[in-house]
Design a protein around this motif. Structure first.
Motif, short mmCIF file in Angstrom:
data_model
loop_
_atom_site.label_atom_id
_atom_site.label_comp_id
_atom_site.label_asym_id
_atom_site.label_seq_id
_atom_site.Cartn_x
_atom_site.Cartn_y
_atom_site.Cartn_z
N VAL A 50 0.80 -1.22 0.00
CA VAL A 50 0.00 0.00 0.00
C VAL A 50 0.83 1.26 0.00
CG1 VAL A 50 -0.23 0.25 2.49
CG2 VAL A 50 -2.11 0.96 1.03
N LEU A 51 2.11 1.18 0.38
CA LEU A 51 2.92 2.40 0.48
C LEU A 51 3.39 2.90 -0.87
CD1 LEU A 51 4.90 1.41 3.64
CD2 LEU A 51 3.05 3.07 3.44
N ARG A 52 2.93 2.25 -1.97
CA ARG A 52 3.24 2.78 -3.30
C ARG A 52 2.65 4.16 -3.47
NH1 ARG A 52 0.23 -0.79 -7.65
NH2 ARG A 52 1.06 0.82 -9.01
N LEU A 53 1.63 4.51 -2.67
CA LEU A 53 1.02 5.83 -2.76
C LEU A 53 2.04 6.89 -2.37
CD1 LEU A 53 -1.66 7.10 -3.45
CD2 LEU A 53 -2.24 7.10 -1.03
N TYR A 54 2.97 6.52 -1.44
CA TYR A 54 4.03 7.46 -1.05
C TYR A 54 5.27 7.30 -1.93
CZ TYR A 54 1.36 7.84 3.30
OH TYR A 54 0.37 8.06 4.22
N ASN A 55 5.65 6.03 -2.17
CA ASN A 55 6.93 5.78 -2.81
C ASN A 55 6.89 5.77 -4.32
OD1 ASN A 55 8.02 5.48 -0.26
ND2 ASN A 55 7.56 3.29 -0.19
N SER A 56 5.70 5.61 -4.92
CA SER A 56 5.59 5.55 -6.37
C SER A 56 4.46 6.43 -6.86
CB SER A 56 5.35 4.10 -6.81
OG SER A 56 6.39 3.28 -6.36
N LEU A 57 4.46 7.68 -6.44
CA LEU A 57 3.41 8.60 -6.86
C LEU A 57 3.42 8.77 -8.36
CD1 LEU A 57 3.87 11.24 -4.05
CD2 LEU A 57 1.87 9.80 -4.38
N PRO A 58 2.24 8.84 -8.99
CA PRO A 58 2.17 8.92 -10.45
C PRO A 58 2.86 10.14 -11.01
CG PRO A 58 0.04 9.44 -9.45
CD PRO A 58 0.91 8.90 -8.36
N VAL A 59 3.52 9.94 -12.14
CA VAL A 59 4.20 11.05 -12.81
C VAL A 59 3.19 12.12 -13.17
CG1 VAL A 59 5.51 11.71 -14.84
CG2 VAL A 59 5.98 9.53 -13.72
N GLY A 60 3.56 13.36 -12.90
CA GLY A 60 2.67 14.46 -13.25
C GLY A 60 1.57 14.69 -12.25
N CYS A 61 1.70 14.11 -11.03
CA CYS A 61 0.61 14.26 -10.07
C CYS A 61 0.58 15.66 -9.48
CB CYS A 61 0.74 13.23 -8.95
SG CYS A 61 2.19 13.44 -7.91
N GLU B 287 -16.24 8.94 13.59
CA GLU B 287 -16.09 7.77 14.45
C GLU B 287 -15.84 6.48 13.68
OE1 GLU B 287 -19.10 5.01 17.11
OE2 GLU B 287 -19.69 7.04 16.57
N ALA B 288 -16.55 6.30 12.58
CA ALA B 288 -16.43 5.05 11.83
C ALA B 288 -15.03 4.87 11.25
CB ALA B 288 -17.46 5.02 10.70
N LEU B 289 -14.46 5.94 10.73
CA LEU B 289 -13.11 5.87 10.18
C LEU B 289 -12.10 5.61 11.30
CD1 LEU B 289 -11.40 5.99 7.66
CD2 LEU B 289 -11.36 8.48 7.83
N ALA B 290 -12.31 6.25 12.45
CA ALA B 290 -11.44 6.02 13.60
C ALA B 290 -11.49 4.56 14.03
CB ALA B 290 -11.85 6.93 14.76
N THR B 291 -12.68 3.98 14.01
CA THR B 291 -12.86 2.59 14.40
C THR B 291 -12.10 1.66 13.45
OG1 THR B 291 -15.04 3.06 15.32
CG2 THR B 291 -14.55 0.77 14.81
N ALA B 292 -12.20 1.94 12.15
CA ALA B 292 -11.50 1.11 11.16
C ALA B 292 -9.99 1.16 11.37
CB ALA B 292 -11.86 1.58 9.75
N VAL B 293 -9.46 2.36 11.62
CA VAL B 293 -8.02 2.51 11.85
C VAL B 293 -7.61 1.83 13.15
CG1 VAL B 293 -6.17 4.16 12.33
CG2 VAL B 293 -7.84 4.65 10.52
N ALA B 294 -8.38 2.07 14.22
CA ALA B 294 -8.05 1.47 15.51
C ALA B 294 -8.06 -0.04 15.43
CB ALA B 294 -9.04 1.96 16.56
N PHE C 154 3.37 -2.50 9.04
CA PHE C 154 2.85 -1.23 8.53
C PHE C 154 2.37 -1.35 7.08
CE2 PHE C 154 5.90 0.17 11.85
CZ PHE C 154 5.00 0.82 12.67
N TYR C 155 3.04 -2.19 6.31
CA TYR C 155 2.69 -2.31 4.89
C TYR C 155 1.31 -2.91 4.67
CZ TYR C 155 4.60 -6.91 6.04
OH TYR C 155 4.87 -8.12 6.65
N ALA C 156 0.74 -3.52 5.71
CA ALA C 156 -0.59 -4.11 5.58
C ALA C 156 -1.67 -3.25 6.20
CB ALA C 156 -0.61 -5.50 6.23
N MET C 157 -1.30 -2.09 6.76
CA MET C 157 -2.25 -1.22 7.45
C MET C 157 -2.73 -0.13 6.49
SD MET C 157 -0.16 -1.20 11.06
CE MET C 157 -1.40 -0.35 12.05
N HIS C 158 -3.57 -0.53 5.54
CA HIS C 158 -3.95 0.34 4.44
C HIS C 158 -4.76 1.56 4.88
CE1 HIS C 158 -2.48 -3.03 2.25
NE2 HIS C 158 -3.53 -3.80 2.50
N MET C 159 -5.70 1.37 5.80
CA MET C 159 -6.53 2.50 6.24
C MET C 159 -5.68 3.55 6.96
SD MET C 159 -9.52 1.63 5.16
CE MET C 159 -10.72 2.64 6.04
#
Length: 309
Positions: free
Chosen positions: A5-16, A82-89, A101-106
């Protein structure tokens, strides 16, 4: 192949980041990689109980024992409901001896929305998402072999028909390497639709689009026209066709498939939890069997360390 999931940080799309220079963008991306590099590794678990609490302004915080969770950028980790907090928690609670950490997508998606590592605004995020429409997976068709040609027609055409009717647009497909020419009216319609999402929801939607390499499949998924399994299957149609004919390394294929489903499901849930009504949020969590906190305004453990599901 072991993408995460960390490709969002490490492989951001060109031209973003179209409004900043390539040099500035490169510098920011390198800074982001350094900041978030530790998140690609595992770490020994340092807490026992996870709880959520409501902070100032109605936002929700995640507490690990008595420590407040912070983002990789050093900000207090707060989510809008609250719902998003619950999912993360829940993600933090189900970790065992080692934090993966690599599996903690939310959690990762929330960090992205909070830190906004490339400092983009909504307009830039929308344009980055629309770029995928020009190279959309289901717009590119093969001319051979006949079996794959027919498979693409059978599987992709119904989704194309659905989205064109749903949004009253023309997209089309092509076997030309340049792909179809997308009308400006279609782009404008999708641009207006994307603008209806808030910043958090756009973060999740862009993430789903990058996973599937398809705006069309992502819209079908978020609109609940497609299931996660179906959307992922359609995004991998050619690959699955080749595997069926030539075989594969079984464990690698299954791992890659499950990872893609996991990331896509997390991104989809993130979009809904960031934009739907409170009733819908709670129903989504109940459907996914996430435990719901009794009193989110009081710092209360989400689950005890002995009650993992």
């Amino acid at each position: 192949m072991l993408r995460n999931v960390l490709r969002l940080y490490n492989s951001l799309p060109v031209g973003c980041c179209p409004l900043i220079t390539s040099q500035t963008q490169t510098r920011r991306l390198l800074e982001c990689r350094r900041t978030y590099s530790s998140a690609t590794s595992e770490r020994k678990k340092f807490y026992q109980d996870v709880s959520i609490s409501q902070g100032e302004g109605g936002v929700f915080e995640i507490n690990l024992d008595r420590r407040k969770l912070k983002t990789p950028g050093g900000k207090l980790f707060t989510v809008p409901n609250e719902a998003l907090a619950t999912a993360v928690a829940t993600e933090w609670d189900v970790q065992r001896d080692t934090l993966k950490f690599y599996a903690m997508h939310m959690t990762t998606l929330c960090n992205t929305a909070l830190d906004n590592p490339t400092q983009r605004n909504k307009d830039q995020m929308i344009e980055a998402s629309l770029k995928y429409l020009e190279t959309d997976t289901i717009c590119y068709r093969v001319e051979e072999p006949p079996g794959l040609v027919q498979l693409q027609k059978n599987e992709w055409d119904p989704v194309m028909d659905w989205i064109e009717k749903r949004y009253n647009v023309v997209i089309g497909s092509s076997s030309n390497i340049m792909g179809p020419t997308i009308p400006e009216e279609t782009k404008d319609t999708f641009r207006q639709h994307l603008a209806s999402y808030n910043f958090w929801a756009l973060t999740g939607l862009e993430y789903v689009i990058t996973q599937l390499k398809s705006v069309i499949l992502s819209f079908g998924l978020i609109d609940q026209h497609l299931t996660v399994e179906k959307a992922v299957q359609l995004s991998r149609l050619e690959e699955e066709f080749q595997i069926h004919h030539w075989g594969n390394v079984e464990w690698a294929h299954e791992y890659d498939l499950q990872e893609l489903r996991s990331r896509t499901a997390a991104g989809t849930l993130f979009v809904h939890l960031s934009s739907e009504s409170a009733t819908m949020k709670r129903k989504l969590l109940q459907d996914l069997e996430f435990p719901l906190p009794r009193k989110p305004t009081i710092k209360t453990p989400l689950l005890s360390k002995h009650s993992h599901h």
